[in-house]
Design a protein around this motif. Sequence first.
Motif, PDB file in Angstrom:
ATOM      1  N   LEU A 249      14.751   2.844  81.362  1.00  0.00           N
ATOM      2  CA  LEU A 249      13.469   2.316  81.863  1.00  0.00           C
ATOM      3  C   LEU A 249      12.807   1.334  80.890  1.00  0.00           C
ATOM      4  O   LEU A 249      11.723   0.836  81.174  1.00  0.00           O
ATOM      5  N   HIS A 250      13.459   1.042  79.750  1.00  0.00           N
ATOM      6  CA  HIS A 250      12.729   0.320  78.702  1.00  0.00           C
ATOM      7  C   HIS A 250      12.231  -1.052  79.152  1.00  0.00           C
ATOM      8  O   HIS A 250      11.187  -1.507  78.723  1.00  0.00           O
ATOM      9  N   ASP A 251      12.981  -1.722  80.028  1.00  0.00           N
ATOM     10  CA  ASP A 251      12.583  -3.072  80.466  1.00  0.00           C
ATOM     11  C   ASP A 251      12.019  -3.080  81.880  1.00  0.00           C
ATOM     12  O   ASP A 251      12.039  -4.117  82.537  1.00  0.00           O
ATOM     13  N   LEU A 252      11.538  -1.938  82.329  1.00  0.00           N
ATOM     14  CA  LEU A 252      11.020  -1.853  83.701  1.00  0.00           C
ATOM     15  C   LEU A 252       9.979  -2.945  83.972  1.00  0.00           C
ATOM     16  O   LEU A 252       9.899  -3.475  85.079  1.00  0.00           O
ATOM     17  N   GLY A 253       9.198  -3.272  82.957  1.00  0.00           N
ATOM     18  CA  GLY A 253       8.155  -4.296  83.122  1.00  0.00           C
ATOM     19  C   GLY A 253       8.726  -5.652  83.507  1.00  0.00           C
ATOM     20  O   GLY A 253       8.025  -6.496  84.069  1.00  0.00           O
ATOM     21  N   LYS A 254      10.015  -5.868  83.209  1.00  0.00           N
ATOM     22  CA  LYS A 254      10.627  -7.168  83.543  1.00  0.00           C
ATOM     23  C   LYS A 254      10.764  -7.359  85.046  1.00  0.00           C
ATOM     24  O   LYS A 254      10.929  -8.478  85.511  1.00  0.00           O
ATOM     25  N   THR A 255      10.719  -6.265  85.805  1.00  0.00           N
ATOM     26  CA  THR A 255      10.801  -6.414  87.261  1.00  0.00           C
ATOM     27  C   THR A 255       9.582  -7.182  87.779  1.00  0.00           C
ATOM     28  O   THR A 255       9.600  -7.684  88.887  1.00  0.00           O
ATOM     29  N   ASN A 278       4.704  -9.546  77.858  1.00  0.00           N
ATOM     30  CA  ASN A 278       3.876  -8.536  78.504  1.00  0.00           C
ATOM     31  C   ASN A 278       4.698  -7.476  79.248  1.00  0.00           C
ATOM     32  O   ASN A 278       4.158  -6.470  79.701  1.00  0.00           O
ATOM     33  N   HIS A 279       6.036  -7.679  79.333  1.00  0.00           N
ATOM     34  CA  HIS A 279       6.843  -6.664  80.033  1.00  0.00           C
ATOM     35  C   HIS A 279       6.775  -5.318  79.342  1.00  0.00           C
ATOM     36  O   HIS A 279       6.985  -4.278  79.959  1.00  0.00           O
ATOM     37  N   THR A 280       6.433  -5.330  78.069  1.00  0.00           N
ATOM     38  CA  THR A 280       6.339  -4.071  77.324  1.00  0.00           C
ATOM     39  C   THR A 280       5.119  -3.264  77.791  1.00  0.00           C
ATOM     40  O   THR A 280       5.245  -2.091  78.151  1.00  0.00           O
ATOM     41  N   GLU A 303       7.073   0.038  72.877  1.00  0.00           N
ATOM     42  CA  GLU A 303       7.367  -0.228  71.452  1.00  0.00           C
ATOM     43  C   GLU A 303       8.717  -0.876  71.161  1.00  0.00           C
ATOM     44  O   GLU A 303       9.005  -1.179  70.004  1.00  0.00           O
ATOM     45  N   HIS A 304       9.574  -1.060  72.174  1.00  0.00           N
ATOM     46  CA  HIS A 304      10.967  -1.386  71.836  1.00  0.00           C
ATOM     47  C   HIS A 304      11.173  -2.782  71.250  1.00  0.00           C
ATOM     48  O   HIS A 304      12.277  -3.098  70.819  1.00  0.00           O
ATOM     49  N   HIS A 305      10.136  -3.624  71.229  1.00  0.00           N
ATOM     50  CA  HIS A 305      10.285  -4.929  70.565  1.00  0.00           C
ATOM     51  C   HIS A 305       9.541  -4.968  69.226  1.00  0.00           C
ATOM     52  O   HIS A 305       9.384  -6.035  68.644  1.00  0.00           O
ATOM     53  N   ILE A 306       9.088  -3.815  68.783  1.00  0.00           N
ATOM     54  CA  ILE A 306       8.371  -3.786  67.501  1.00  0.00           C
ATOM     55  C   ILE A 306       9.384  -3.538  66.382  1.00  0.00           C
ATOM     56  O   ILE A 306      10.223  -2.643  66.474  1.00  0.00           O
ATOM     57  N   CYS A 332      19.788  -0.810  70.182  1.00  0.00           N
ATOM     58  CA  CYS A 332      20.722  -0.911  71.307  1.00  0.00           C
ATOM     59  C   CYS A 332      20.375  -2.101  72.187  1.00  0.00           C
ATOM     60  O   CYS A 332      21.261  -2.767  72.729  1.00  0.00           O
ATOM     61  N   ASP A 333      19.087  -2.351  72.322  1.00  0.00           N
ATOM     62  CA  ASP A 333      18.586  -3.466  73.119  1.00  0.00           C
ATOM     63  C   ASP A 333      19.068  -4.793  72.530  1.00  0.00           C
ATOM     64  O   ASP A 333      19.617  -5.646  73.233  1.00  0.00           O
ATOM     65  N   VAL A 334      18.906  -4.946  71.234  1.00  0.00           N
ATOM     66  CA  VAL A 334      19.316  -6.196  70.569  1.00  0.00           C
ATOM     67  C   VAL A 334      20.835  -6.352  70.672  1.00  0.00           C
ATOM     68  O   VAL A 334      21.339  -7.432  70.975  1.00  0.00           O
TER      69      VAL A 334
HETATM   70 FE   LIG Z   1      12.519  -5.621  76.423  1.00  0.00          FE
END
Ligand SMILES: [Fe+2]
Length: 405
Positions: A249-255, A278-280, A303-306, A332-334
């Motif tokens: 669900l980490h990038d759910l905001g990207k939807t 702002n997807h975060t 927090e995943h881009h911090i 893992c995201d990177v």
């Molecule tokens: Fe992300």
Amino acid sequence: MSEPVRFLTSFAQSVATMALYGPSHPARTRAVDASYRLLRDLQAHDAQPEFSFLGDEVVYGQRPLRDMRDWEWGARLAAAGVQRLEFATDVTRDEFEAFVEGIVSRLALPMTDSSQMRPAGPRASGAIRFGAIGIRGENRFASFVPEVSLPTTRLTYELSEEVATVEWMHDQVKAREELPLLEAESVVRSLAVAMHGDQEMLLPLLTLREFDEYTTTHSLNVSVLTMALAEAMGMGARDVRAFGVAGLLHDLGKTRVPLEVLNKPGRLTDDERVVIQNHTVEGARIILESDRDLDLAAAVAYEHHIMIDGGGYPHRRIARKCHCASTLVHVCDVYDALRTHRPYRVAWETTAVLDYIEQGAGTDFDPEIARTFVELMRRMEGRIEHASLADLRAGVQAAAPATSP
Ligand SMILES: [Fe+2]
Ligand SMILES: [Fe+2]
């Protein structure tokens, strides 16, 4: 590890591999060969091995296998009607392969419309027998209800189901419907199963073919990678799965970010950058609005881009340590983002990505987590099974309609 345990884990690996790949994929043959060999090794000492799957217990002959307590596949097999399993002395490799295929179909049953199943004909060979255990019999292992013949339909128990679920979940969120949490959890469970057929972990990672598929493939990959990393850090199964949900669900905001901004080939304007970043915040908000109990996933979405040194986004006035799940997902995201082609840059080689993560330890990434991840991925080399969404879909099409033996 004892021979029965080695065989069962490898057998589950074969089922997972068949479920993941289309009929002509070489990974299938490799997996079946390996587990058939282990079965024959086992039969050198025990000509007719018998297994029972009872709740969280796996029994070999009359002896419970301690190493297999809480083995997820035991419960799965039992739920699919395979509570007891026997192999005859002369079982051939072909019979074994057909049996594994049959198990894949059976595991699909709860997820598919069973009225669509063709009635299964009796099998020519009785070399492998399985069925349910009668509960009223005096000897619970001996009272075998009539043998269930193997269905020969190959249904859609593939990760393509999970992909479709994630696509649907993203559509729901885009349409401002409720986040389908149960489905998200079941996707994570299936991923965990696909990773764990064997005593050694396997990473089923999706390759991007269409840019529009990025959020789907990336979410599934980050979920798989996060679970692998959490496990490598010694976490228990329940935490691993919670981290897997957070990864999914980490990038759910990207939807909620327009695709033309998400896939823009050129430089982003300041406004576009704000929308993407702002997807975060948006992701965390969607998750918390859906279910307050998902605070771990919400924290990770936020927090995943911090970075570990406080850089990255969203900007926080008071810096504090991120949740450890966020630092795992961050790595893992990177990793998954850099090894994937994007409209604005080509994919990096895996070795370059791992070097990058190593170099970023201490500034971008938590040093211990980065080190564990890099070690894990170097160790996993050769155990990463790649498939694109198109491969998965082709696998399903090639497998249907049902064929008779
Ligand atoms: Fe992300
Ligand atoms: Fe991401």
